[in-house]
Design a protein around this motif. Structure first.
Motif, PDB file in Angstrom:
ATOM      1  N   LEU A   1       2.292   4.977  -9.449  1.00  0.00           N
ATOM      2  CA  LEU A   1       2.724   4.341  -8.195  1.00  0.00           C
ATOM      3  C   LEU A   1       2.400   5.219  -6.993  1.00  0.00           C
ATOM      4  N   PHE A   2       2.475   6.552  -7.177  1.00  0.00           N
ATOM      5  CA  PHE A   2       2.235   7.490  -6.077  1.00  0.00           C
ATOM      6  C   PHE A   2       0.771   7.928  -5.984  1.00  0.00           C
ATOM      7  N   HIS A   3      -0.117   7.304  -6.763  1.00  0.00           N
ATOM      8  CA  HIS A   3      -1.543   7.659  -6.755  1.00  0.00           C
ATOM      9  C   HIS A   3      -2.204   6.910  -5.594  1.00  0.00           C
ATOM     10  N   LYS A   4      -2.535   7.621  -4.528  1.00  0.00           N
ATOM     11  CA  LYS A   4      -3.011   6.978  -3.295  1.00  0.00           C
ATOM     12  C   LYS A   4      -4.471   6.542  -3.390  1.00  0.00           C
ATOM     13  N   PRO A   5      -4.795   5.363  -2.826  1.00  0.00           N
ATOM     14  CA  PRO A   5      -6.217   4.998  -2.696  1.00  0.00           C
ATOM     15  C   PRO A   5      -6.877   5.858  -1.622  1.00  0.00           C
ATOM     16  N   THR A   6      -8.166   6.145  -1.805  1.00  0.00           N
ATOM     17  CA  THR A   6      -8.872   6.994  -0.842  1.00  0.00           C
ATOM     18  C   THR A   6      -9.843   6.210   0.037  1.00  0.00           C
ATOM     19  N   SER A   7     -10.226   5.025  -0.413  1.00  0.00           N
ATOM     20  CA  SER A   7     -11.141   4.210   0.402  1.00  0.00           C
ATOM     21  C   SER A   7     -10.983   2.752  -0.007  1.00  0.00           C
ATOM     22  N   LEU A   8     -11.806   1.914   0.592  1.00  0.00           N
ATOM     23  CA  LEU A   8     -11.670   0.471   0.398  1.00  0.00           C
ATOM     24  C   LEU A   8     -13.051  -0.139   0.193  1.00  0.00           C
ATOM     25  N   VAL A   9     -13.183  -0.983  -0.835  1.00  0.00           N
ATOM     26  CA  VAL A   9     -14.414  -1.765  -1.005  1.00  0.00           C
ATOM     27  C   VAL A   9     -14.190  -3.114  -0.336  1.00  0.00           C
ATOM     28  N   ASP A  10     -15.041  -3.424   0.630  1.00  0.00           N
ATOM     29  CA  ASP A  10     -14.901  -4.668   1.391  1.00  0.00           C
ATOM     30  C   ASP A  10     -15.977  -5.648   0.942  1.00  0.00           C
ATOM     31  N   ARG A  11     -15.551  -6.681   0.188  1.00  0.00           N
ATOM     32  CA  ARG A  11     -16.501  -7.684  -0.298  1.00  0.00           C
ATOM     33  C   ARG A  11     -16.441  -8.962   0.551  1.00  0.00           C
TER      34      ARG A  11
ATOM     35  N   HIS B   1      -0.919   0.062  -1.534  1.00  0.00           N
ATOM     36  CA  HIS B   1      -1.870  -0.360  -2.563  1.00  0.00           C
ATOM     37  C   HIS B   1      -2.539  -1.707  -2.261  1.00  0.00           C
ATOM     38  N   ALA B   2      -2.245  -2.289  -1.107  1.00  0.00           N
ATOM     39  CA  ALA B   2      -2.895  -3.560  -0.756  1.00  0.00           C
ATOM     40  C   ALA B   2      -3.397  -3.507   0.690  1.00  0.00           C
ATOM     41  N   PRO B   3      -4.279  -2.526   0.986  1.00  0.00           N
ATOM     42  CA  PRO B   3      -4.790  -2.436   2.364  1.00  0.00           C
ATOM     43  C   PRO B   3      -5.602  -3.673   2.720  1.00  0.00           C
ATOM     44  N   GLU B   4      -5.443  -4.122   3.956  1.00  0.00           N
ATOM     45  CA  GLU B   4      -6.184  -5.309   4.400  1.00  0.00           C
ATOM     46  C   GLU B   4      -7.401  -4.947   5.231  1.00  0.00           C
ATOM     47  N   SER B   5      -7.527  -3.665   5.562  1.00  0.00           N
ATOM     48  CA  SER B   5      -8.710  -3.171   6.275  1.00  0.00           C
ATOM     49  C   SER B   5      -8.745  -1.664   6.096  1.00  0.00           C
ATOM     50  N   ALA B   6      -9.874  -1.045   6.475  1.00  0.00           N
ATOM     51  CA  ALA B   6      -9.995   0.412   6.362  1.00  0.00           C
ATOM     52  C   ALA B   6      -8.923   1.108   7.197  1.00  0.00           C
ATOM     53  N   ALA B   7      -8.500   0.459   8.299  1.00  0.00           N
ATOM     54  CA  ALA B   7      -7.479   1.061   9.170  1.00  0.00           C
ATOM     55  C   ALA B   7      -6.157   1.248   8.434  1.00  0.00           C
ATOM     56  N   ASP B   8      -5.890   0.406   7.419  1.00  0.00           N
ATOM     57  CA  ASP B   8      -4.633   0.521   6.666  1.00  0.00           C
ATOM     58  C   ASP B   8      -4.576   1.774   5.803  1.00  0.00           C
ATOM     59  N   LEU B   9      -5.727   2.436   5.614  1.00  0.00           N
ATOM     60  CA  LEU B   9      -5.758   3.678   4.832  1.00  0.00           C
ATOM     61  C   LEU B   9      -5.433   4.898   5.687  1.00  0.00           C
ATOM     62  N   ASP B  10      -5.324   4.705   6.984  1.00  0.00           N
ATOM     63  CA  ASP B  10      -5.003   5.815   7.895  1.00  0.00           C
ATOM     64  C   ASP B  10      -3.638   6.398   7.523  1.00  0.00           C
TER      65      ASP B  10
ATOM     66  N   GLU C   1      -1.548   7.767   9.189  1.00  0.00           N
ATOM     67  CA  GLU C   1      -0.536   7.632  10.238  1.00  0.00           C
ATOM     68  C   GLU C   1      -0.069   6.191  10.445  1.00  0.00           C
ATOM     69  N   THR C   2      -0.442   5.284   9.526  1.00  0.00           N
ATOM     70  CA  THR C   2       0.127   3.936   9.609  1.00  0.00           C
ATOM     71  C   THR C   2       1.616   4.019   9.264  1.00  0.00           C
ATOM     72  N   PRO C   3       2.435   3.071   9.735  1.00  0.00           N
ATOM     73  CA  PRO C   3       3.875   3.135   9.456  1.00  0.00           C
ATOM     74  C   PRO C   3       4.199   3.243   7.963  1.00  0.00           C
ATOM     75  N   ALA C   4       3.479   2.493   7.114  1.00  0.00           N
ATOM     76  CA  ALA C   4       3.777   2.530   5.674  1.00  0.00           C
ATOM     77  C   ALA C   4       3.489   3.907   5.091  1.00  0.00           C
ATOM     78  N   ARG C   5       2.317   4.494   5.443  1.00  0.00           N
ATOM     79  CA  ARG C   5       1.955   5.806   4.900  1.00  0.00           C
ATOM     80  C   ARG C   5       2.895   6.889   5.422  1.00  0.00           C
ATOM     81  N   GLU C   6       3.266   6.799   6.702  1.00  0.00           N
ATOM     82  CA  GLU C   6       4.193   7.786   7.278  1.00  0.00           C
ATOM     83  C   GLU C   6       5.557   7.699   6.604  1.00  0.00           C
ATOM     84  N   ARG C   7       6.008   6.477   6.345  1.00  0.00           N
ATOM     85  CA  ARG C   7       7.306   6.283   5.691  1.00  0.00           C
ATOM     86  C   ARG C   7       7.321   6.987   4.323  1.00  0.00           C
ATOM     87  N   LEU C   8       6.270   6.774   3.543  1.00  0.00           N
ATOM     88  CA  LEU C   8       6.216   7.360   2.197  1.00  0.00           C
ATOM     89  C   LEU C   8       6.112   8.885   2.261  1.00  0.00           C
ATOM     90  N   ALA C   9       5.318   9.378   3.223  1.00  0.00           N
ATOM     91  CA  ALA C   9       5.197  10.830   3.392  1.00  0.00           C
ATOM     92  C   ALA C   9       6.550  11.427   3.768  1.00  0.00           C
TER      93      ALA C   9
END
Length: 694
Positions: free
Chosen positions: A39-49, A203-212, A214-222
C-alpha cells in the motif's frame, strides 16, 4: 495489541490477487512482507494511453494508442527473426514485432480481419512503423473498460508491471476507513483529504501532475508518516521525563578545579551547554541531551565538566566511542583535563585481556575509578559499575534510538549525554533526535586559524608530492586521505595502499605510515600513536581517521578524489588540522571533469569553515539520499515522505506530537484510539511499547 481495524493491512502479501508463494518472496524484498507495505509503495511515473493517433501521425519514441485492422501474420523466416503482425488503419501500415512470440497465442489474440486497439512505444525501423512487444492489445469492448492512465511502480526481477498494479489495487481495496488522527486545523491548512482517500489518490493519478509530492494527497501521507515518528519520540521523551532519576548535585569544587586548570578559556557556547547539562543533571528526572557542534568546538571539554559534576555527586561516568582508537584517545585527553580535579580515568576495550582486564573491572565495580572510556562493549553483561550516574555517547549518529533506550538498563537510570561533531540541520535533528533536548556548540576556541582550503586537479599530483616534501622538511605533519584500501579493477580511484607505497618511494621508507579500517585495533593505535608522537611525518589513511586520530600539530590535510566524498565528511576530515595556533591547509584533489553537484560541494568547502552552514548545504545537495552519511543508523527510512521536499512538515509534526503528549501523556483521551492506530500502522515500536494497553 494491534487494533483490529488494521488486521487486513497486516496480512501476508499472499492475501493479494495474483501473489503466490514465489512472487511473495520477491515482493517482500521489494516492498516488505505485508499488505500495508505494498500500500505504501509509491508510483514513480505515469503511462498515458489517452493519446489516440493514426499510424501516419504516430510520433517516434512515445507511447501511443492506435486502432487498426489485422491484415497478416508474418512468421520469421529463420531462427532468431521476430514474428510480425501487420495492421492497417487507412493511413498506413503498422507492424507489431514479437521476439520469441508464440504463433498460436498471437493468432488467437490478433485474428486476421478483426479490429484491435494496441498500445506501446512507437518506433521506425527503416521504412516500417512498428511497436515492439505492445503493452496492450484489446478489443474495442475491452478498451472501454481499461484505464488508459496507468501508474508505474519500482519493480524487481520477476515482477512485471501488470502483476504489481494488480497487487497494489488489491492492497487499496483492503484498506479500511480509519479513524482520523489529524486535528481539523492541520488538515484544513493543507486542504488534505482523509487517509483512505489520500491512499486511493496516490495509486490512481489522473495526470502527471498528481504524482507531484506536494499535492494535498501526497503531503497528507508524508505528514502521517513523520507525525507517527514524532509521536513515538515524544512518548519516549515524556516517559523518560516522568521517570525518577538520580539528582547529581555537588558542591562545585571539582568543576571549579577543572575550569581553573584548563589549558584554555572555555567558549561562551561551552559554558552555556554545560549550564543546561548541569541543570538537567541536578533535576530529579532523567536527562537525555544531544550536544552537537562544529569540528573542534570542544565537545570533549563539555563532557569533562559533566563528568566532574557526576563525580561531585559520588557517581561514575561511562564514555562510549564508536572505535577503540577513539575510546583510548578520549581516555588520554580526559586524564589531562580531569587529573587536576582529582578524578581518575581508564580505558576499557576489547584489547584488555586476562589479569589487566580483571583489574580494570575490579576498579570499576569497586568505585575507585571515576571515568571509564570504551566502546559499546561497556554495556555487555558482566561489566559492573559501582554507581553509574552519567553515560556519554560520542559520535551519536552511529547509534540509534533503540541503543539510547537500552543504555538506561545500567546503573540507576544514568543521565545520558549524546554527542556528535556533525552539525545537524534542524529538520534532521527533529527526525533523528526528536526525543532529546538539544544543545549546540556554535563557537570555536579563540586563537584557532581556519585551514586554507584549495582545489587541485589530480593531474598536478607530482607538484603536490613536492609540496609535501617541503612541508615535512620544515617539521610539518601531513594527513593524506584516500577513498579505498586497495586498488579495484572496478574503480579508477587511487587506493590507500598504493599511495602509501608511492609516497614511501618518494619521501623515504620511515617517514610515511598507513592506517585503514581492515587493520587490527592494536595496529591502528600503534600507527596513530607514532604519528601523534612525531615518529612519522605523513599518515596515509582511509576515512577511518574521520573521527579519532588527533595529532594537534598536524598542519596539512590532503584528500584524494575529494569529489567522491560528501560535504559533511570533507568537513570532518578537514577538522583534523587547524587545531593549534599554526597556519594549516587542506588540499582537495579532484579528477575532472566535475559534475555540477561535486563542483558545488568543493566550492562550498573553499568558501566556508562554518560546519552548520556546510551541514545545511549538504542536506540541500544530497537531499534524502543519505544526508550527512547517517543512513546506516538512526535515520528513519521513510516510504511516503521525501525529506528533501517534505522536510518542513517535520517541525509541524513535532509541535503537534509534543502538544498531544503534553495534554495526554498516556494517550487515553478522545483522540487516543486514532493515535494508537497511527502508531501501529507505521510500526513505531518505541511509542507502541509505551502504550499501557500495548
Amino acid at each position: 495489541m494491534r487494533p483490529e481495524i488494521l488486521f487486513p493491512l497486516f496480512q501476508d502479501v499472499t492475501a493479494l490477487p495474483g501473489i503466490g508463494p514465489r512472487l511473495a518472496t520477491l515482493l517482500a524484498k521489494l516492498t516488505g512482507p505485508r499488505v500495508k507495505d505494498v500500500l505504501f509503495h509509491k508510483p514513480t511515473s505515469l503511462v498515458d494511453r489517452t493519446r489516440r493517433t493514426t499510424v501516419e501521425e504516430a510520433p517516434e519514441n512515445e507511447i501511443v494508442t492506435l486502432k487498426a485492422q489485422v491484415e497478416e501474420h508474418i512468421p520469421g523466416r529463420r531462427q532468431g527473426q521476430p514474428y510480425k503482425v501487420r495492421m492497417y488503419d487507412g493511413t498506413g501500415f503498422l507492424h507489431l514485432v514479437y521476439f520469441h512470440g508464440r504463433p498460436d497465442y498471437l493468432k488467437k489474440q490478433l485474428p486476421v480481419g478483426e479490429v484491435r486497439i494496441v498500445s506501446g512505444k512507437c518506433d521506425r525501423y527503416g521504412s516500417e512503423i512498428q511497436i515492439l512487444h505492445p503493452d496492450l492489445v484489446m478489443t474495442e469492448d475491452e478498451a472501454a473498460e481499461t484505464p488508459l492512465l496507468e501508474p508505474v511502480y519500482p519493480l524487481t526481477a520477476g515482477i512485471v508491471p501488470k502483476t504489481m498494479r494488480k497487487a497494489v489495487q488489491g492492497a487499496v481495496s483492503l484498506c479500511p476507513p480509519l479513524p482520523e488522527w489529524l486535528p481539523e486545523d492541520i488538515r484544513a491548512r493543507g486542504e488534505w483529504p482523509d487517509f483512505r482517500t489520500a491512499i486511493r489518490q496516490l495509486h490512481a493519478p489522473e495526470s502527471a501532475a498528481d504524482l507531484d509530492p506536494e499535492t494535498p494527497a501526497r503531503e497528507r501521507l508524508a505528514f502521517d508518516e513523520v507525525y507517527a515518528r514524532q509521536l513515538a519520540l515524544q512518548l519516549v521523551r515524556s516517559r523518560r521525563k516522568a521517570q525518577a532519576g538520580y539528582p547529581l548535585k555537588g558542591d562545585g569544587s571539582k568543576v571549579k578545579a577543572l575550569l581553573e586548570a584548563a589549558p584554555f578559556a572555555p567558549t561562551g557556547a561551552q559554558l552555556r551547554a554545560f549550564d543546561a547539562i548541569k541543570s538537567d543533571m541536578e533535576a530529579p528526572t532523567h536527562m537525555t541531551r544531544l550536544l552537537h557542534g562544529d569540528v573542534g568546538a570542544g565537545k570533549t571539554f563539555v563532557a569533562a565538566l559533566a563528568a566532574a559534576q557526576a563525580a561531585e555527586a559520588g557517581m561514575q561516568t561511562a564514555i562510549m566511542a564508536p572505535t577503540e582508537i577513539l575510546a583510548r584517545q578520549h581516555a588520554k585527553t580526559l586524564t589531562q583535563l580531569l587529573e587536576p580535579a582529582g578524578l581518575s580515568v581508564i580505558a576499557l576495550t576489547g584489547r584488555d585481556k586476562g589479569k589487566a582486564r580483571a583489574d580494570l573491572l575490579e576498579r570499576m565495580a569497586g568505585g575507585t575509578v571515576d571515568v571509564i572510556c570504551g566502546t559499546h562493549a561497556l554495556f555487555q553483561e558482566g561489566i559492573e559499575f559501582a554507581g553509574l550516574g552519567l553515560v556519554v555517547i560520542d559520535e551519536q549518529h552511529r547509534f540509534g534510538v533503540s541503543d539510547r533506550m537500552r543504555l538506561t538498563a545500567k546503573g540507576k537510570r544514568p543521565d545520558t549525554l549524546v554527542m556528535t561533531a556533525t552539525p545537524i540541520p534542524r529538520t534532521l535533528s527533529l527526525s533523528v533526535y526528536g526525543d532529546l533536548d538539544v544543545s549546540r556548540l556554535d563557537e570555536k576556541p579563540a586563537g584557532r586559524i581556519p585551514p586554507e582550503t584549495r582545489l587541485i586537479n589530480m593531474e598536478r599530483l607530482d607538484e603536490v608530492v613536492d609540496g609535501v616534501r617541503r612541508a615535512i622538511d620544515r617539521g610539518d605533519r601531513v594527513y593524506w586521505v584516500c577513498p579505498l584500501v586497495e586498488e579495484s579493477e572496478m574503480s579508477e580511484l587511487s587506493a590507500a595502499e598504493d599511495r602509501w607505497r608511492h609516497l614511501k618511494a618518494q619521501l623515504g621508507e620511515d617517514r610515511v605510515g598507513l592506517l585503514h579500517g581492515r587493520m587490527k585495533p592494536a595496529e591502528k593505535e600503534a600507527v596513530a600513536t607514532d604519528f601523534r608522537a612525531g615518529k612519522m611525518d605523513v599518515l596515509v589513511a582511509t576515512t577511518v581517521i574521520e573521527v579519532g586520530v588527533d595529532a594537534p600539530d598536524a598542519t596539512v590535510m590532503i584528500i584524494e578524489h575529494a569529489e567522491r566524498f560528501g560535504l559533511a565528511q570533507l568537513h570532518q576530515l578537514r577538522g583534523r588540522v587547524g587545531r593549534g595556533d599554526k597556519p594549516s591547509s587542506c588540499l582537495l584533489l579532484y579528477k575532472g571533469p566535475l559534475g555540477e553537484t561535486a563542483r558545488a560541494r568543493l566550492e562550498m568547502m573553499r568558501e566556508t569553515d562554518d560546519g552548520f552552514r556546510i551541514a545545511e548545504e549538504d542536506w540541500r545537495l544530497r537531499g534524502a539520499g543519505d544526508p550527512l552519511g547517517l543512513r546506516q543508523s538512526g535515520l528513519p527510512d521513510f516510504k511516503l515522505a521525501d525529506m528533501e521536499i517534505h522536510g518542513d512538515l517535520i517541525a509541524i509534526a513535532n509541535d503537534q506530537a509534543r502538544l498531544d503528549v503534553n495534554r495526554d501523556p498516556e494517550l487515553t483521551g478522545e483522540r487516543s484510539e486514532a493515535l494508537r492506530v497511527l502508531l501501529y500502522l507505521f510500526e513505531q515500536d518505541q511509542g507502541v511499547r509505551l502504550l499501557k494497553s500495548g
